[in-house]
Design a protein around this motif. Structure first.
Motif, PDB file in Angstrom:
ATOM      1  N   ARG A  30      60.259   4.623 -12.948  1.00  0.00           N
ATOM      2  CA  ARG A  30      59.060   4.004 -12.920  1.00  0.00           C
ATOM      3  C   ARG A  30      58.457   4.021 -11.475  1.00  0.00           C
ATOM      4  NH1 ARG A  30      58.122  -2.780 -13.946  1.00  0.00           N
ATOM      5  NH2 ARG A  30      55.759  -2.369 -12.690  1.00  0.00           N
ATOM      6  N   SER A  31      57.408   4.118 -11.382  1.00  0.00           N
ATOM      7  CA  SER A  31      56.481   3.875 -10.054  1.00  0.00           C
ATOM      8  C   SER A  31      55.557   3.042 -10.294  1.00  0.00           C
ATOM      9  CB  SER A  31      55.565   5.497 -10.210  1.00  0.00           C
ATOM     10  OG  SER A  31      56.665   6.727 -10.188  1.00  0.00           O
ATOM     11  N   PHE A  32      55.851   2.750  -8.974  1.00  0.00           N
ATOM     12  CA  PHE A  32      54.997   1.413  -8.351  1.00  0.00           C
ATOM     13  C   PHE A  32      53.860   1.812  -7.738  1.00  0.00           C
ATOM     14  CE2 PHE A  32      57.534  -0.786  -7.027  1.00  0.00           C
ATOM     15  CZ  PHE A  32      59.234  -0.499  -7.482  1.00  0.00           C
ATOM     16  N   PHE A  33      53.018   0.700  -7.629  1.00  0.00           N
ATOM     17  CA  PHE A  33      52.393   0.098  -5.872  1.00  0.00           C
ATOM     18  C   PHE A  33      52.825  -0.857  -5.805  1.00  0.00           C
ATOM     19  CE2 PHE A  33      49.372   0.068  -1.987  1.00  0.00           C
ATOM     20  CZ  PHE A  33      49.683   1.518  -1.987  1.00  0.00           C
ATOM     21  N   ALA A  34      53.851  -1.284  -4.636  1.00  0.00           N
ATOM     22  CA  ALA A  34      53.632  -2.418  -3.316  1.00  0.00           C
ATOM     23  C   ALA A  34      54.098  -2.151  -1.997  1.00  0.00           C
ATOM     24  CB  ALA A  34      54.991  -2.547  -4.214  1.00  0.00           C
ATOM     25  N   MET A  35      53.964  -3.210  -1.665  1.00  0.00           N
ATOM     26  CA  MET A  35      53.977  -3.194  -0.195  1.00  0.00           C
ATOM     27  C   MET A  35      52.427  -1.955   0.651  1.00  0.00           C
ATOM     28  SD  MET A  35      57.322  -4.336   0.477  1.00  0.00           S
ATOM     29  CE  MET A  35      58.576  -6.170   0.259  1.00  0.00           C
ATOM     30  N   ASP A  36      52.623  -1.733   0.075  1.00  0.00           N
ATOM     31  CA  ASP A  36      51.137  -0.568   0.625  1.00  0.00           C
ATOM     32  C   ASP A  36      51.642   0.952   0.405  1.00  0.00           C
ATOM     33  OD1 ASP A  36      48.644   0.155   1.603  1.00  0.00           O
ATOM     34  OD2 ASP A  36      49.258  -0.065   3.619  1.00  0.00           O
ATOM     35  N   THR A  37      52.963   0.627  -0.483  1.00  0.00           N
ATOM     36  CA  THR A  37      53.429   2.054  -0.556  1.00  0.00           C
ATOM     37  C   THR A  37      53.518   2.503  -2.181  1.00  0.00           C
ATOM     38  OG1 THR A  37      54.724   1.120   1.342  1.00  0.00           O
ATOM     39  CG2 THR A  37      55.806   3.375  -0.499  1.00  0.00           C
ATOM     40  N   LEU A  38      54.118   3.642  -2.460  1.00  0.00           N
ATOM     41  CA  LEU A  38      54.079   3.859  -4.067  1.00  0.00           C
ATOM     42  C   LEU A  38      55.495   4.357  -3.929  1.00  0.00           C
ATOM     43  CD1 LEU A  38      53.798   5.075  -6.768  1.00  0.00           C
ATOM     44  CD2 LEU A  38      53.146   7.300  -5.598  1.00  0.00           C
ATOM     45  N   MET A  39      56.374   3.315  -5.077  1.00  0.00           N
ATOM     46  CA  MET A  39      57.989   3.549  -5.347  1.00  0.00           C
ATOM     47  C   MET A  39      58.150   3.560  -6.709  1.00  0.00           C
ATOM     48  SD  MET A  39      58.283  -0.700  -3.758  1.00  0.00           S
ATOM     49  CE  MET A  39      57.587  -0.814  -1.913  1.00  0.00           C
ATOM     50  N   SER A  40      59.979   4.322  -6.454  1.00  0.00           N
ATOM     51  CA  SER A  40      60.018   4.239  -7.365  1.00  0.00           C
ATOM     52  C   SER A  40      61.178   4.640  -7.702  1.00  0.00           C
ATOM     53  CB  SER A  40      59.885   6.539  -7.971  1.00  0.00           C
ATOM     54  OG  SER A  40      60.568   6.805  -6.956  1.00  0.00           O
ATOM     55  N   ILE A  41      61.656   4.009  -8.966  1.00  0.00           N
ATOM     56  CA  ILE A  41      63.125   3.606  -9.265  1.00  0.00           C
ATOM     57  C   ILE A  41      63.620   4.520 -10.137  1.00  0.00           C
ATOM     58  CG2 ILE A  41      64.655   1.861  -9.533  1.00  0.00           C
ATOM     59  CD1 ILE A  41      62.346  -0.259  -8.547  1.00  0.00           C
ATOM     60  N   THR A  42      64.020   4.813 -10.291  1.00  0.00           N
ATOM     61  CA  THR A  42      65.293   5.528 -11.724  1.00  0.00           C
ATOM     62  C   THR A  42      66.737   5.230 -11.781  1.00  0.00           C
ATOM     63  OG1 THR A  42      64.590   7.817 -11.062  1.00  0.00           O
ATOM     64  CG2 THR A  42      65.805   7.905 -12.374  1.00  0.00           C
ATOM     65  N   ALA A  43      66.979   5.038 -13.360  1.00  0.00           N
ATOM     66  CA  ALA A  43      68.439   3.581 -12.593  1.00  0.00           C
ATOM     67  C   ALA A  43      68.764   4.556 -14.302  1.00  0.00           C
ATOM     68  CB  ALA A  43      68.488   3.039 -13.256  1.00  0.00           C
ATOM     69  N   SER A  44      70.582   5.219 -14.502  1.00  0.00           N
ATOM     70  CA  SER A  44      71.207   5.416 -15.871  1.00  0.00           C
ATOM     71  C   SER A  44      71.576   4.419 -16.609  1.00  0.00           C
ATOM     72  CB  SER A  44      71.855   6.257 -15.583  1.00  0.00           C
ATOM     73  OG  SER A  44      70.959   7.716 -14.832  1.00  0.00           O
ATOM     74  N   GLY A  45      71.638   4.050 -17.047  1.00  0.00           N
ATOM     75  CA  GLY A  45      73.164   3.538 -17.861  1.00  0.00           C
ATOM     76  C   GLY A  45      71.915   3.190 -19.111  1.00  0.00           C
ATOM     77  N   ASP A  46      72.745   1.792 -19.957  1.00  0.00           N
ATOM     78  CA  ASP A  46      72.691   1.446 -21.255  1.00  0.00           C
ATOM     79  C   ASP A  46      70.822   0.539 -21.160  1.00  0.00           C
ATOM     80  OD1 ASP A  46      73.822   3.221 -22.800  1.00  0.00           O
ATOM     81  OD2 ASP A  46      75.989   1.251 -22.419  1.00  0.00           O
ATOM     82  N   ASN A  47      70.994   0.021 -20.528  1.00  0.00           N
ATOM     83  CA  ASN A  47      70.224  -1.208 -19.625  1.00  0.00           C
ATOM     84  C   ASN A  47      69.079  -0.583 -18.653  1.00  0.00           C
ATOM     85  OD1 ASN A  47      69.257  -3.767 -20.157  1.00  0.00           O
ATOM     86  ND2 ASN A  47      70.570  -4.730 -18.319  1.00  0.00           N
ATOM     87  N   SER A  48      68.893   0.195 -18.782  1.00  0.00           N
ATOM     88  CA  SER A  48      68.348   1.105 -17.012  1.00  0.00           C
ATOM     89  C   SER A  48      66.818   0.927 -17.686  1.00  0.00           C
ATOM     90  CB  SER A  48      68.053   2.656 -17.335  1.00  0.00           C
ATOM     91  OG  SER A  48      68.066   2.750 -18.645  1.00  0.00           O
ATOM     92  N   GLU A  49      66.435   0.227 -18.717  1.00  0.00           N
ATOM     93  CA  GLU A  49      64.888   0.210 -18.509  1.00  0.00           C
ATOM     94  C   GLU A  49      64.781  -1.313 -18.490  1.00  0.00           C
ATOM     95  OE1 GLU A  49      62.029   1.415 -22.390  1.00  0.00           O
ATOM     96  OE2 GLU A  49      61.065  -0.212 -21.356  1.00  0.00           O
ATOM     97  N   GLN A  50      65.040  -2.831 -19.067  1.00  0.00           N
ATOM     98  CA  GLN A  50      64.956  -4.124 -18.291  1.00  0.00           C
ATOM     99  C   GLN A  50      65.581  -4.126 -16.661  1.00  0.00           C
ATOM    100  OE1 GLN A  50      66.383  -6.418 -21.117  1.00  0.00           O
ATOM    101  NE2 GLN A  50      67.357  -7.964 -19.105  1.00  0.00           N
ATOM    102  N   ALA A  51      66.672  -3.092 -16.103  1.00  0.00           N
ATOM    103  CA  ALA A  51      67.042  -3.232 -15.063  1.00  0.00           C
ATOM    104  C   ALA A  51      65.658  -3.277 -14.163  1.00  0.00           C
ATOM    105  CB  ALA A  51      68.591  -2.488 -15.184  1.00  0.00           C
ATOM    106  N   VAL A  52      65.040  -1.560 -14.395  1.00  0.00           N
ATOM    107  CA  VAL A  52      64.330  -1.034 -13.797  1.00  0.00           C
ATOM    108  C   VAL A  52      63.335  -1.972 -13.181  1.00  0.00           C
ATOM    109  CG1 VAL A  52      62.675   0.498 -12.953  1.00  0.00           C
ATOM    110  CG2 VAL A  52      65.207   1.264 -13.530  1.00  0.00           C
ATOM    111  N   ASN A  53      62.893  -2.058 -14.546  1.00  0.00           N
ATOM    112  CA  ASN A  53      61.266  -3.497 -14.952  1.00  0.00           C
ATOM    113  C   ASN A  53      61.839  -4.760 -13.948  1.00  0.00           C
ATOM    114  OD1 ASN A  53      59.887  -2.073 -15.902  1.00  0.00           O
ATOM    115  ND2 ASN A  53      60.563  -2.262 -17.649  1.00  0.00           N
ATOM    116  N   LYS A  54      62.843  -5.160 -13.738  1.00  0.00           N
ATOM    117  CA  LYS A  54      63.682  -6.975 -13.325  1.00  0.00           C
ATOM    118  C   LYS A  54      63.377  -6.469 -11.757  1.00  0.00           C
ATOM    119  CE  LYS A  54      66.153  -9.971 -15.290  1.00  0.00           C
ATOM    120  NZ  LYS A  54      67.498 -10.421 -15.776  1.00  0.00           N
ATOM    121  N   ALA A  55      64.177  -5.494 -11.002  1.00  0.00           N
ATOM    122  CA  ALA A  55      64.042  -4.408  -9.692  1.00  0.00           C
ATOM    123  C   ALA A  55      62.934  -4.200  -8.889  1.00  0.00           C
ATOM    124  CB  ALA A  55      65.327  -3.657  -9.203  1.00  0.00           C
TER     125      ALA A  55
END
Ligand code: AMP
Ligand code: MG
Length: 337
Positions: A30-55
Protein backbone atom coordinates in the motif's frame (compact mmCIF):
# COMPACT_ATOMS: atom_id res chain seq x y z
CA UNK A 1 11.18 24.61 -3.75
CA UNK A 2 12.65 21.65 -5.53
CA UNK A 3 11.73 18.43 -3.86
CA UNK A 4 12.68 15.20 -5.46
CA UNK A 5 10.33 12.31 -4.92
CA UNK A 6 12.08 9.40 -3.35
CA UNK A 7 11.19 6.72 -5.86
CA UNK A 8 13.96 7.10 -8.44
CA UNK A 9 16.52 8.03 -5.83
CA UNK A 10 15.81 5.48 -3.20
CA UNK A 11 14.47 2.74 -5.34
CA UNK A 12 13.54 -0.41 -3.58
CA UNK A 13 13.96 -3.57 -5.50
CA UNK A 14 10.87 -5.56 -4.73
CA UNK A 15 10.37 -7.60 -7.84
CA UNK A 16 10.94 -11.00 -6.31
CA UNK A 17 8.60 -10.33 -3.42
CA UNK A 18 5.84 -8.85 -5.52
CA UNK A 19 5.68 -11.46 -8.25
CA UNK A 20 5.42 -14.22 -5.64
CA UNK A 21 4.42 -17.78 -6.40
CA UNK A 22 1.65 -19.90 -4.97
CA UNK A 23 3.80 -21.52 -2.31
CA UNK A 24 4.60 -18.13 -0.78
CA UNK A 25 2.28 -16.29 1.62
CA UNK A 26 0.17 -13.44 0.19
CA UNK A 27 1.90 -10.09 -0.24
CA UNK A 28 0.03 -6.84 0.30
CA UNK A 29 1.39 -3.45 -0.68
CA UNK A 30 0.00 0.00 0.00
CA UNK A 31 1.19 3.53 -0.80
CA UNK A 32 -0.09 6.56 1.04
CA UNK A 33 0.85 10.13 1.81
CA UNK A 34 1.81 11.11 5.37
CA UNK A 35 4.34 13.43 7.02
CA UNK A 36 4.69 15.33 3.75
CA UNK A 37 6.02 12.17 2.12
CA UNK A 38 4.86 9.44 -0.21
CA UNK A 39 5.22 6.24 1.81
CA UNK A 40 4.79 2.58 0.98
CA UNK A 41 4.55 -0.59 3.03
CA UNK A 42 4.77 -4.11 1.61
CA UNK A 43 4.27 -7.14 3.82
CA UNK A 44 4.03 -10.88 3.28
CA UNK A 45 1.97 -13.13 5.49
CA UNK A 46 -1.56 -14.46 5.84
CA UNK A 47 -2.59 -11.32 7.68
CA UNK A 48 -0.68 -8.89 5.47
CA UNK A 49 -3.53 -6.62 4.38
CA UNK A 50 -4.82 -5.96 7.89
CA UNK A 51 -1.29 -5.59 9.22
CA UNK A 52 -0.28 -3.03 6.58
CA UNK A 53 -3.45 -1.02 7.14
CA UNK A 54 -2.86 -0.96 10.90
CA UNK A 55 0.74 0.14 10.40
CA UNK A 56 -0.32 2.94 8.04
CA UNK A 57 -2.94 4.07 10.54
CA UNK A 58 -0.30 4.19 13.28
CA UNK A 59 1.85 6.46 11.11
CA UNK A 60 -1.11 8.81 10.54
CA UNK A 61 -1.73 8.95 14.29
CA UNK A 62 1.91 9.84 14.89
CA UNK A 63 1.67 12.60 12.31
CA UNK A 64 -1.12 14.26 14.27
CA UNK A 65 1.15 14.29 17.34
CA UNK A 66 4.40 15.34 15.69
CA UNK A 67 3.42 17.77 12.96
CA UNK A 68 5.02 21.18 13.37
CA UNK A 69 2.28 22.82 11.29
CA UNK A 70 -0.71 21.57 13.33
CA UNK A 71 -1.26 23.91 16.30
CA UNK A 72 -2.94 21.14 18.33
CA UNK A 73 -0.18 18.56 17.85
CA UNK A 74 2.21 17.94 20.73
CA UNK A 75 4.87 19.90 18.84
CA UNK A 76 2.38 22.68 17.95
CA UNK A 77 1.45 23.09 21.62
CA UNK A 78 5.09 23.22 22.72
CA UNK A 79 5.78 25.84 20.06
CA UNK A 80 2.62 27.75 20.95
CA UNK A 81 4.31 28.98 24.11
CA UNK A 82 2.18 27.16 26.69
CA UNK A 83 5.17 25.44 28.28
CA UNK A 84 5.22 23.10 30.20
CA UNK A 85 3.21 20.77 27.98
CA UNK A 86 2.01 17.25 28.68
CA UNK A 87 2.78 15.19 25.57
CA UNK A 88 2.17 11.62 24.43
CA UNK A 89 4.61 8.84 25.29
CA UNK A 90 5.66 8.72 21.62
CA UNK A 91 6.56 12.40 21.51
CA UNK A 92 8.40 12.18 24.84
CA UNK A 93 10.38 9.21 23.55
CA UNK A 94 11.39 10.99 20.32
CA UNK A 95 12.45 14.12 22.18
CA UNK A 96 14.50 12.05 24.64
CA UNK A 97 16.21 10.21 21.79
CA UNK A 98 16.97 13.47 20.02
CA UNK A 99 18.53 14.97 23.15
CA UNK A 100 20.77 11.91 23.58
CA UNK A 101 22.04 12.25 20.01
CA UNK A 102 22.43 16.02 20.39
CA UNK A 103 24.65 15.41 23.38
CA UNK A 104 26.79 12.85 21.55
CA UNK A 105 27.09 14.94 18.38
CA UNK A 106 27.90 18.16 20.21
CA UNK A 107 24.67 19.74 19.00
CA UNK A 108 24.94 18.86 15.29
CA UNK A 109 21.41 17.53 15.73
CA UNK A 110 19.32 20.14 17.49
CA UNK A 111 15.51 20.04 17.46
CA UNK A 112 15.39 23.69 18.59
CA UNK A 113 16.61 24.70 15.12
CA UNK A 114 13.02 25.54 14.12
CA UNK A 115 13.17 29.38 14.38
CA UNK A 116 16.15 29.34 11.99
CA UNK A 117 14.44 26.93 9.57
CA UNK A 118 11.44 29.25 9.53
CA UNK A 119 13.64 32.22 8.71
CA UNK A 120 14.96 30.34 5.66
CA UNK A 121 11.34 29.68 4.66
CA UNK A 122 11.69 25.92 4.62
CA UNK A 123 8.53 25.43 6.63
CA UNK A 124 6.18 27.61 4.56
CA UNK A 125 7.91 27.19 1.21
CA UNK A 126 8.70 30.93 0.99
CA UNK A 127 12.42 30.74 0.65
CA UNK A 128 14.79 33.56 1.41
CA UNK A 129 18.37 34.05 2.52
CA UNK A 130 18.13 35.63 5.98
CA UNK A 131 20.69 38.34 6.77
CA UNK A 132 23.45 37.26 9.16
CA UNK A 133 22.30 39.60 11.95
CA UNK A 134 18.84 38.03 11.83
CA UNK A 135 20.38 34.56 12.06
CA UNK A 136 22.55 35.66 14.98
CA UNK A 137 19.42 36.88 16.81
CA UNK A 138 17.57 33.64 16.13
CA UNK A 139 20.48 31.46 17.20
CA UNK A 140 19.86 32.71 20.75
CA UNK A 141 16.80 30.45 20.64
CA UNK A 142 18.72 27.40 19.44
CA UNK A 143 20.09 25.20 22.21
CA UNK A 144 18.88 21.67 22.82
CA UNK A 145 20.11 21.88 26.44
CA UNK A 146 17.20 24.21 27.17
CA UNK A 147 14.63 21.50 26.38
CA UNK A 148 13.62 19.92 29.67
CA UNK A 149 11.75 16.66 29.80
CA UNK A 150 10.45 14.88 32.85
CA UNK A 151 8.22 11.88 32.22
CA UNK A 152 5.84 13.12 29.54
CA UNK A 153 6.16 16.79 30.50
CA UNK A 154 8.19 18.98 28.15
CA UNK A 155 9.19 22.56 28.70
CA UNK A 156 11.17 25.05 26.63
CA UNK A 157 12.06 28.68 27.43
CA UNK A 158 10.01 31.49 25.90
CA UNK A 159 10.82 31.93 22.22
CA UNK A 160 12.13 28.40 21.76
CA UNK A 161 10.44 26.13 19.23
CA UNK A 162 11.13 22.56 18.19
CA UNK A 163 10.90 20.53 14.98
CA UNK A 164 11.16 16.74 15.05
CA UNK A 165 11.50 16.43 11.25
CA UNK A 166 15.03 15.06 11.53
CA UNK A 167 13.94 11.89 13.28
CA UNK A 168 10.13 11.58 13.19
CA UNK A 169 10.03 9.34 10.11
CA UNK A 170 12.61 6.99 11.60
CA UNK A 171 10.50 6.70 14.73
CA UNK A 172 7.37 6.20 12.62
CA UNK A 173 9.10 3.41 10.69
CA UNK A 174 10.11 1.68 13.93
CA UNK A 175 6.58 1.95 15.29
CA UNK A 176 4.99 0.72 12.06
CA UNK A 177 7.44 -2.19 11.92
CA UNK A 178 6.50 -3.15 15.50
CA UNK A 179 2.83 -2.99 14.52
CA UNK A 180 3.48 -5.36 11.61
CA UNK A 181 5.40 -7.78 13.83
CA UNK A 182 2.63 -7.75 16.46
CA UNK A 183 0.27 -8.79 13.64
CA UNK A 184 2.47 -11.81 12.93
CA UNK A 185 4.38 -10.38 9.96
CA UNK A 186 7.99 -11.50 9.65
CA UNK A 187 8.77 -10.22 6.14
CA UNK A 188 8.07 -6.59 5.21
CA UNK A 189 9.58 -3.50 3.74
CA UNK A 190 8.64 0.02 4.77
CA UNK A 191 9.69 2.97 2.63
CA UNK A 192 8.97 6.26 4.36
CA UNK A 193 10.66 8.50 1.81
CA UNK A 194 14.36 8.07 2.44
CA UNK A 195 13.67 6.05 5.58
CA UNK A 196 13.69 2.35 4.79
CA UNK A 197 12.97 -0.34 7.35
CA UNK A 198 13.37 -3.99 6.43
CA UNK A 199 11.53 -6.45 8.64
CA UNK A 200 13.17 -9.86 8.28
CA UNK A 201 14.19 -10.92 4.78
CA UNK A 202 12.20 -11.16 1.57
CA UNK A 203 9.53 -13.84 1.63
CA UNK A 204 11.88 -16.12 -0.35
CA UNK A 205 14.44 -15.82 2.44
CA UNK A 206 16.91 -13.68 0.50
CA UNK A 207 18.02 -10.26 1.78
CA UNK A 208 16.25 -7.10 0.65
CA UNK A 209 18.07 -5.09 -1.98
CA UNK A 210 17.99 -1.41 -1.12
CA UNK A 211 19.29 1.15 -3.57
CA UNK A 212 20.95 4.07 -1.80
CA UNK A 213 20.08 7.52 -3.09
CA UNK A 214 22.51 9.48 -5.20
CA UNK A 215 22.74 13.19 -4.55
CA UNK A 216 23.74 13.77 -8.18
CA UNK A 217 21.34 14.49 -11.02
CA UNK A 218 23.14 12.15 -13.42
CA UNK A 219 22.88 9.02 -11.26
CA UNK A 220 19.82 7.52 -9.62
CA UNK A 221 21.68 5.75 -6.87
CA UNK A 222 25.21 5.29 -5.58
CA UNK A 223 24.88 1.56 -5.03
CA UNK A 224 22.83 -1.28 -3.64
CA UNK A 225 22.80 -2.72 -0.12
CA UNK A 226 21.67 -6.26 0.57
CA UNK A 227 20.28 -6.33 4.08
CA UNK A 228 17.80 -8.06 6.37
CA UNK A 229 16.21 -6.69 9.54
CA UNK A 230 17.82 -3.27 9.35
CA UNK A 231 16.90 0.37 8.92
CA UNK A 232 18.53 2.33 6.12
CA UNK A 233 18.09 6.10 6.34
CA UNK A 234 19.45 8.79 4.02
CA UNK A 235 19.80 12.54 4.51
CA UNK A 236 20.96 14.63 1.62
CA UNK A 237 21.42 18.18 0.50
CA UNK A 238 19.53 17.29 -2.69
CA UNK A 239 16.28 16.42 -0.91
CA UNK A 240 14.97 19.93 -0.34
CA UNK A 241 16.69 23.04 -1.51
CA UNK A 242 16.19 26.32 -3.31
CA UNK A 243 18.41 28.41 -5.51
CA UNK A 244 19.00 31.88 -4.08
CA UNK A 245 19.20 35.15 -6.03
CA UNK A 246 22.98 34.72 -5.82
CA UNK A 247 22.73 31.50 -7.87
CA UNK A 248 23.80 29.27 -4.97
CA UNK A 249 21.76 26.32 -3.70
CA UNK A 250 20.57 26.40 -0.09
CA UNK A 251 19.36 23.14 1.43
CA UNK A 252 17.23 22.23 4.42
CA UNK A 253 19.73 20.79 6.89
CA UNK A 254 21.08 23.59 9.02
CA UNK A 255 24.32 23.72 10.95
CA UNK A 256 23.16 24.90 14.39
CA UNK A 257 26.59 26.50 14.98
CA UNK A 258 26.05 29.21 12.35
CA UNK A 259 22.43 28.97 11.15
CA UNK A 260 23.44 28.22 7.54
CA UNK A 261 22.76 25.07 5.50
CA UNK A 262 25.68 22.72 6.20
CA UNK A 263 28.47 23.04 3.65
CA UNK A 264 31.37 20.80 4.57
CA UNK A 265 31.94 18.64 1.49
CA UNK A 266 29.35 15.98 2.36
CA UNK A 267 26.42 15.67 -0.05
CA UNK A 268 24.53 12.72 1.45
CA UNK A 269 24.75 10.34 4.37
CA UNK A 270 23.08 6.93 4.60
CA UNK A 271 23.00 5.24 8.00
CA UNK A 272 22.37 1.53 8.42
CA UNK A 273 21.44 0.17 11.84
CA UNK A 274 18.92 -1.56 14.06
CA UNK A 275 16.91 1.46 15.20
CA UNK A 276 15.17 3.66 12.62
CA UNK A 277 14.92 6.63 14.95
CA UNK A 278 18.64 6.53 15.77
CA UNK A 279 19.57 6.03 12.09
CA UNK A 280 17.38 9.01 11.18
CA UNK A 281 18.86 11.22 13.90
CA UNK A 282 22.39 10.23 12.89
CA UNK A 283 21.86 10.72 9.16
CA UNK A 284 20.99 14.35 9.80
CA UNK A 285 23.69 14.87 12.44
CA UNK A 286 26.54 13.31 10.45
CA UNK A 287 25.64 15.35 7.37
CA UNK A 288 26.10 18.46 9.53
CA UNK A 289 29.33 17.15 11.09
CA UNK A 290 31.18 16.40 7.85
CA UNK A 291 33.30 13.52 6.59
CA UNK A 292 36.10 13.30 9.14
CA UNK A 293 33.90 13.99 12.16
CA UNK A 294 31.43 11.36 10.92
CA UNK A 295 34.20 8.76 10.62
CA UNK A 296 35.54 9.68 14.06
CA UNK A 297 32.05 9.55 15.55
CA UNK A 298 31.48 5.99 14.31
CA UNK A 299 34.88 4.94 15.61
CA UNK A 300 33.99 6.32 19.03
CA UNK A 301 30.39 5.10 19.40
CA UNK A 302 29.88 2.31 16.82
CA UNK A 303 26.56 0.50 16.65
CA UNK A 304 25.79 1.60 13.08
CA UNK A 305 27.22 1.68 9.57
CA UNK A 306 27.30 4.40 6.95
CA UNK A 307 27.71 5.37 3.34
CA UNK A 308 29.09 8.90 3.00
CA UNK A 309 28.86 10.61 -0.39
CA UNK A 310 31.00 13.70 -0.85
CA UNK A 311 30.38 16.69 -3.11
CA UNK A 312 33.37 15.53 -5.17
CA UNK A 313 31.71 12.14 -5.72
CA UNK A 314 33.74 10.05 -3.33
CA UNK A 315 31.90 7.20 -1.63
CA UNK A 316 33.09 6.13 1.82
CA UNK A 317 31.66 2.90 3.19
CA UNK A 318 32.06 1.61 6.75
CA UNK A 319 33.29 -1.90 7.50
CA UNK A 320 30.03 -3.51 8.63
CA UNK A 321 28.31 -3.05 5.25
CA UNK A 322 31.38 -3.33 3.01
CA UNK A 323 30.57 -6.92 2.02
CA UNK A 324 26.87 -6.32 1.35
CA UNK A 325 27.27 -3.12 -0.70
CA UNK A 326 27.78 -2.92 -4.46
CA UNK A 327 28.67 0.50 -5.83
CA UNK A 328 26.98 1.75 -9.00
CA UNK A 329 29.08 2.27 -12.11
CA UNK A 330 30.60 5.71 -11.82
CA UNK A 331 31.31 5.40 -8.09
CA UNK A 332 34.26 3.72 -6.42
CA UNK A 333 33.70 2.77 -2.83
CA UNK A 334 36.51 3.34 -0.34
CA UNK A 335 36.53 1.62 3.03
CA UNK A 336 36.37 4.06 5.96
CA UNK A 337 39.65 3.61 7.77
P1 AMP B 1 16.43 14.52 7.55
O1 AMP B 1 15.85 14.49 6.17
O2 AMP B 1 16.08 13.35 8.39
O3 AMP B 1 17.89 14.78 7.53
O4 AMP B 1 15.76 15.73 8.33
C1 AMP B 1 15.87 17.03 7.84
C2 AMP B 1 14.88 17.91 8.58
O5 AMP B 1 15.30 18.08 9.93
C3 AMP B 1 14.81 19.30 7.99
O6 AMP B 1 13.89 19.39 6.94
C4 AMP B 1 14.42 20.12 9.21
O7 AMP B 1 13.03 19.98 9.44
C5 AMP B 1 15.14 19.44 10.34
N1 AMP B 1 16.51 19.95 10.59
C6 AMP B 1 17.34 20.65 9.77
N2 AMP B 1 18.54 20.85 10.34
C7 AMP B 1 18.49 20.23 11.55
C8 AMP B 1 19.41 20.07 12.62
N3 AMP B 1 20.67 20.53 12.56
N4 AMP B 1 19.00 19.39 13.72
C9 AMP B 1 17.74 18.90 13.80
N5 AMP B 1 16.83 19.02 12.84
C10 AMP B 1 17.18 19.66 11.71
MG1 MG C 1 17.21 12.35 9.76
Amino acid sequence: MKKRLFYPFFAVILAAALTGCNSQPPTYSRSFFAMDTLMSITASGDNSEQAVNKAAEKISQLETLLSVTLPDSDVGRINGGSSPVEVSGDTAEIISRSLEISEKTDGALDITIYPVLKAWGFTAGQHRIPPENELAELLQFVDYRQVKISGNTVSVPTGFMIDLGALAKGYAADTAAETLKSEGISSALLNLGGNICAVGSKSDGKPWKIAAASPFEDEDYVGVLEISDKSVVTSGKYERYFTGGDGKNYHHIIDPKNGFPSENGLAAVTIIGDSGVICDALSTALLVMGEQAAIDFRREYGGFDFLLVTDDRRLIVSGGVWDCFTASEGFTAVLAE
